[in-house]
Structures are given as C-alpha cells and as structure tokens.
Design a protein around this motif. Structure first.
Motif, PDB file in Angstrom:
ATOM      1  N   GLU A 229       0.773  -1.294   0.081  1.00 59.27           N
ATOM      2  CA  GLU A 229      -0.130   0.115   0.040  1.00 59.27           C
ATOM      3  C   GLU A 229       0.912   1.317  -0.061  1.00 59.27           C
ATOM      4  OE1 GLU A 229      -2.708   0.047   3.510  1.00 59.27           O
ATOM      5  OE2 GLU A 229      -3.051  -1.999   3.287  1.00 59.27           O
ATOM      6  N   CYS A 230       2.263   1.088   0.168  1.00 62.20           N
ATOM      7  CA  CYS A 230       3.021   2.259   0.366  1.00 62.20           C
ATOM      8  C   CYS A 230       3.517   3.092  -0.851  1.00 62.20           C
ATOM      9  CB  CYS A 230       4.324   1.707   1.090  1.00 62.20           C
ATOM     10  SG  CYS A 230       3.845   1.191   2.814  1.00 62.20           S
ATOM     11  N   THR A 231       3.346   2.634  -1.945  1.00 62.70           N
ATOM     12  CA  THR A 231       3.940   3.266  -3.071  1.00 62.70           C
ATOM     13  C   THR A 231       3.419   4.779  -3.358  1.00 62.70           C
ATOM     14  OG1 THR A 231       2.425   2.037  -4.473  1.00 62.70           O
ATOM     15  CG2 THR A 231       4.421   0.826  -4.186  1.00 62.70           C
ATOM     16  N   ASP A 232       2.133   4.740  -3.310  1.00 68.04           N
ATOM     17  CA  ASP A 232       1.421   6.144  -3.546  1.00 68.04           C
ATOM     18  C   ASP A 232       2.128   7.161  -2.689  1.00 68.04           C
ATOM     19  OD1 ASP A 232      -0.769   7.334  -5.082  1.00 68.04           O
ATOM     20  OD2 ASP A 232      -0.919   8.223  -3.180  1.00 68.04           O
ATOM     21  N   HIS A 233       2.147   6.772  -1.340  1.00 67.98           N
ATOM     22  CA  HIS A 233       2.551   7.736  -0.180  1.00 67.98           C
ATOM     23  C   HIS A 233       4.353   8.207  -0.342  1.00 67.98           C
ATOM     24  CE1 HIS A 233       3.437   9.583   3.729  1.00 67.98           C
ATOM     25  NE2 HIS A 233       4.483   9.046   3.736  1.00 67.98           N
ATOM     26  N   PRO A 307      -3.307   1.785  -5.214  1.00 67.57           N
ATOM     27  CA  PRO A 307      -3.168   3.028  -5.489  1.00 67.57           C
ATOM     28  C   PRO A 307      -4.415   3.878  -5.349  1.00 67.57           C
ATOM     29  CG  PRO A 307      -1.459   2.027  -6.762  1.00 67.57           C
ATOM     30  CD  PRO A 307      -2.377   0.953  -6.060  1.00 67.57           C
ATOM     31  N   VAL A 310      -5.940   3.921  -1.988  1.00 71.23           N
ATOM     32  CA  VAL A 310      -5.261   4.836  -1.141  1.00 71.23           C
ATOM     33  C   VAL A 310      -5.647   6.461  -1.342  1.00 71.23           C
ATOM     34  CG1 VAL A 310      -2.948   5.873  -0.613  1.00 71.23           C
ATOM     35  CG2 VAL A 310      -3.175   3.426  -0.718  1.00 71.23           C
ATOM     36  N   ARG A 311      -5.756   6.442  -2.647  1.00 71.59           N
ATOM     37  CA  ARG A 311      -6.177   7.855  -3.055  1.00 71.59           C
ATOM     38  C   ARG A 311      -7.609   8.178  -2.678  1.00 71.59           C
ATOM     39  NH1 ARG A 311      -3.009   6.532  -7.684  1.00 71.59           N
ATOM     40  NH2 ARG A 311      -4.809   5.636  -9.026  1.00 71.59           N
ATOM     41  N   THR A 341      -1.995   5.627   3.846  1.00 77.54           N
ATOM     42  CA  THR A 341      -2.354   4.290   3.150  1.00 77.54           C
ATOM     43  C   THR A 341      -3.922   4.262   3.033  1.00 77.54           C
ATOM     44  OG1 THR A 341      -2.702   2.883   4.962  1.00 77.54           O
ATOM     45  CG2 THR A 341      -0.585   3.270   4.107  1.00 77.54           C
ATOM     46  N   GLN A 342      -4.445   3.361   2.538  1.00 75.96           N
ATOM     47  CA  GLN A 342      -5.954   2.946   2.223  1.00 75.96           C
ATOM     48  C   GLN A 342      -6.539   2.725   3.701  1.00 75.96           C
ATOM     49  OE1 GLN A 342      -5.026  -0.943   0.252  1.00 75.96           O
ATOM     50  NE2 GLN A 342      -6.849  -1.622   1.269  1.00 75.96           N
TER      51      GLN A 342
END
Length: 416
Positions: A229-233, A307, A310-311, A341-342
C-alpha cells in the motif's frame, strides 16, 4: 470492558477482521459451553450479521464470505492467473515456488520464501540476522506488531532481545537511532505502523533512518505486511522501497485479500537459510496451494488497485471529517489526515460501546454500514475505530459518506 478489550488476548498473527470473526468464534464457544453470551459478545455477533447482510458497506473484506463463496472465488479468479490443471504443490514446490519467484521479482530481491504466517517469517529472518551480526538485540518501536500481538515470541521462541526505540506514534527518527544508548544487530521498521494509525515517514525520513542504522553496523528489516500500500505515499515503486532494507516481509491477506500466508524476501543466502529454519519451526506444510493461489490472485487483481484505494481513502477521510463537523459532533479526528495508506483511524468523543451500538443499529435499520470494524477505548470517553478502503469503498462518493455520517450521528446520544 470495551467492545474490543475482550479480544486482545486472542489477537495473534493479526486482527484480520478487527473484531468480527473473533467475536463469532468466541460467541460460538460460549454457546457450546452453555453460557449466556455477554453484551460485548452479542454486539460482536450482531455486527458480524449486519455486515454480512448489508447491501452497502464502506469496507467489505473477502474473508467474511462463506466457504462455498471462497472456494468459488478461488477457482473462478484463479483460472486466469495459474494453470489449475497442473499438479498441486508438495512441500513448497510448483505453485508455491512460482509465488516465491513472483514476489522476488516484484520486490527486486534475489529470492523469496513462502511462510504460513508473518510471525514465523519475521522471527526466522531476525534470528538469521542475529547469527550473522552476533547481536540478538532487535530495535523496534513500542507499537510494532511483535511487541503488541505476538506474546513475546521474539524472546520466548527465538532467543532475540527486543529493545524499544522511538516514542509516540511516529516511527523512529534518524536522530533517535543515532542516540540510542546500546548496540543492536537489527532495526525492524513496520511500514506502515498500524497501531499508530497506519502512519509512514516521508521518503527522506525513511532513507535517513536506514542510513543511521547502517552507521551503527545494524541490518535493516522491513515489517512490510502492508508494504504493497505504500507506493503512492512514497512516490516510489515497490522494488525501490524494498531496496532500502536488507530483508523484507510481506503479507498476502492484509492488503491483497489472500487466504493467509506471507513471504520473506532478501539475499539468496539469507532466504535459503530461512527455509531451513522454516522447516524447524514447523512451516513446511504438505500442501499450501489454496493459500498460494489466493496470493497470486491478489497480486494479479488487488495489487494494481491499491493506489486507487489509497487515493479514495483521502476522499473518504475528508468527507468523514466534514460530515461530523456538519452534524454538530463536539469534535472528531481522522488520523492521519490525509491518510498515508488505504487505512486510517477515526476518533470520536463517546464511549466505545455507544458508538459501536450506533454503528450496528445503522446497518441493521438501513442496510448501510459506515463503520464495519470494532471500536476501542483510548481514554475516558474517547473511542477509535479503523476504516479500510477496498473495492466496495470506491462506490462511495463524498456526498454518500457525509449522508451516512449524518444518519450515524442521529443514532448517538446528544452531547449538548
């Protein structure tokens, strides 16, 4: 006793259903023993039933489905990701080996090993590192999963010595690592730190912490149960995040919706040694194809969606805050805001049993479930719950969330 306090002693590998499936299990045991279910057990049972029957819920996890539904999911979704006519695995070959190769490729590591649980995977990884560094001390945050839920497994089973570094609800900083007053062989970082509210450092902070640990000749291990879950942050791909650490653990059910299981990824020599310890720990299970197949399905279908979850969690979090303010609740808190994250926390100024009852009543009376997880007490008159955005949550607009909040608040006692 709060809605979740009775469960804390039984929360082992993970609070997977955050109170629901454990409540059903406990209620079943009480009935078998001829005991009248407590008010908390009855509430958990009502919440589980309302969640199953709700026509709309902000969060719906696959683990709550029936056995028939889970088996159908496995065969229907699995046929598109793996050859189901291939022979099943035996002691970790075939589909399990394919899963290990897939994880290593995704994380950019030399190898990966499948484990039945994350608890086992991390103990094995850290005892292997302890043997190499000559130091059994593992530095970790006080809210890290092994400290909270694993019954002192590091020390009781693996001969490791946890030492707590950092304070509050943030991961340790580089300054705290450098100032720590005793040597440690490994630094374990939980990404995200779940019990602090699924919080993450910035990318710059994370790289500085890793550098500080290396300055002390310590290895770095990521508890990446939710690393997916961490890629977007971070704004970085998985392999770049994983490359910061010497080893990484990932879960297949927390973010990906698998039946269970975990993987340890890192250098090939470490992974091969870990497989020997996996056998010694009783992790060489004869056949694991259902869990391995569900993990491959999650990597194929859920991983690309994370992603977006998460958004959308940020949209939902803002709408919750706005909804509570508009409804006249004295104060409320979404933490962190915006979510990293989500998953995130919601805090309200009520006793846990009060808000838990309102959440269940809303689902029972309207078939719309805003809060599917249990509520816990974090101080006098303060309750907290976790919100998880999955596919079902994407169907909710900000207006939908605000309307559901208004309806939920109408079921709470007047604070005036």
């Amino acid at each position: 006793m709060t809605d979740t306090a009775a469960q804390s002693s039984e929360q082992g590998e993970e609070r997977a259903g955050q109170g629901t499936e454990q409540g059903e299990e406990r209620a079943g045991r009480g009935s078998e023993q001829g005991e009248e279910p407590s008010a908390q057990e009855q509430l958990r049972e009502r919440r589980a039933a309302a969640h199953r029957q709700a026509r709309r819920t902000l969060s719906r996890a696959g683990w709550g489905s029936t056995i028939r539904e889970r088996l159908a999911y496995l065969t229907e979704a699995g046929s598109g990701v793996y050859d189901l006519d291939e022979p099943a695995d035996v002691y970790g070959n075939r589909i399990v080996a394919a899963l290990e190769e897939r994880v290593a490729a995704l994380l950019g590591t030399e190898a990966a090993a499948f484990f039945p649980t994350g608890t086992m995977a991390q103990q094995v990884a850290l005892r292997c590192w302890a043997a190499r560094t000559g130091n059994p001390a593992v530095a970790l945050h006080a809210l890290a999963h092994p400290e909270m839920y694993e019954r002192h497994a590091f020390s009781q089973v693996s001969g490791l010595r946890p030492v707590r570094v950092g304070s509050g609800t943030q991961l340790p900083t580089a300054a705290e690592i450098r100032a720590f007053d005793e040597p440690f062989g490994a630094l374990m970082l939980e990404l995200p730190l779940r019990d602090a509210g699924f919080v993450l450092p910035t990318w710059e902070e994370l790289t500085e912490v890793v550098e500080a640990a290396r300055e002390r000749d310590a290895v770095v291990h990521f508890d990446g149960a939710r690393l997916w879950e961490c890629t977007d942050h971070f704004g970085r791909p998985l392999e770049e995040i994983a490359a910061l650490a010497d080893s990484v653990y990932v879960s297949f059910y927390k973010s990906l919706g698998g039946f269970g299981g975990a993987a340890l990824a890192g250098p090939r020599t470490l992974v091969e040694e870990a497989k020997s310890w996996r056998h010694r720990y009783g992790g060489m299970i004869f056949q694991q194809f259902p869990t391995a197949l569900s993990a491959l399905i999650g990597l194929e279908h859920e991983l690309p969606r994370l992603p977006a979850y998460v958004r959308h969690a940020r949209v939902v979090a803002a709408a919750l805050r706005e909804g509570f303010a508009a409804a006249g609740v004295p104060w409320s808190r979404v933490h962190p805001e915006p979510p990293h994250t989500q998953e995130f926390q919601v805090w309200l100024p009520y006793e846990p049993d009060v808000v838990a009852e309102a959440a269940v009543r809303q689902a029972e009376e309207t078939s719309v479930m805003l809060f599917a997880n249990a509520w816990d007490g974090v101080g006098p008159g303060i309750a907290v719950t976790e919100v998880v955005i999955r596919a079902a949550g994407l169907e909710w607009t900000a207006d939908d969330v605000r309307a559901a909040v208004r309806d939920f608040v109408d079921r709470l006692p007047d604070k005036a």
